[in-house]
Design a protein around this motif. Sequence first.
Motif: not given
Length: 330
Positions: A123-149
């Motif tokens: 048998i081959n064994e591979t260990k891992f760890k993890g954590w719970k992901l929060p919901d991504p939430g509502t979509a951002p308003d891209l018309s109000k996003v400010k961009f850098g250089e």
Amino acid sequence: MKKINSILFVVFVLFALNSNAQDPKKDFFGMWTLDIEGGSVGWLQLHDNNGFLDAELLWQGGSVEPVSNVYFVNNTTLEVTRTREINRSADRKHVLTQTYRFERKGDKLTGVLSEPTRDGVGINETKFKGWKLPDPGTAPDLSKVKFGEPIQLFNGKDLTGWKLINPKQANGFKVVDGVLVNDPVNPEGQRVNFGNLRTEKEFDDFKLTLEVNVPEHSNSGVYLRGMYEIQVVDSYGKELDSHNMGGLYSRIKPNSAAEKKGGEWQTMEMILCKRHVTVVLNGVKIIDNQPVYGPTGGAMQADVSKAGPIYLQGDHGKVSYRNMVLTPIL
């Protein structure tokens, strides 16, 4: 008598609600990101599917896929199995079973994958760890996003600002006439392990624009923050699929087919903002500010809150890039 019955009913309802609220198995429901030993990434989603327990799993590479089976061992232990058929001889097929055991403590996981060795005597064994992901939430308003250089990721002369993710692998990328070309060709009789190319800098949210040329039948990918693969592939004329050109690999299907024939230059604009993705292919918006629920196959990091590089798949097929510009979101 009626008063007693009313009291008993209220007590029963409160007991039922309390029992359900305290059911620790329910704490397993939702999405989990997995950090696998050796540096690869996975993802698990557990949910109720019309009255039965169900799950989808991403493990290292490939796609997010339904599991073969999933069940609770106890309140804090979950087991998942995946199977696939393999040929061990010309006249004998076997079903290989992989068993994933998840141990939960609060919003953290530890676990191990157990699977038979190739010859079936161990048998081959591979260990891992993890954590719970929060919901991504509502979509951002891209018309109000400010961009850098804007930042030029590729100078058209050399690989300054780029490096292999694994320096022990071969580099198939080179600059030809101002174009970044990946051509992972194996010399006759040899098998070369080509690597993926990443930016030295890491980024949070941004807009990435580039031009790409993928030959007929070729395949590659652009990873946003080292986590989310936007597919680069010759899919001209195929039915819509999350594995097509411009799709978020195995997660988000383009809403329309905007790709050109293989061998033609194409334009791509990709926006990653607050765990939501927008893709514009050849002037057509094919993914419109959609939530990303977890990493894609081949991700180099599991933490969706961390900054990460742009990385280009180098171990698949020939592909060329030019005019690569990243504009940070402030």
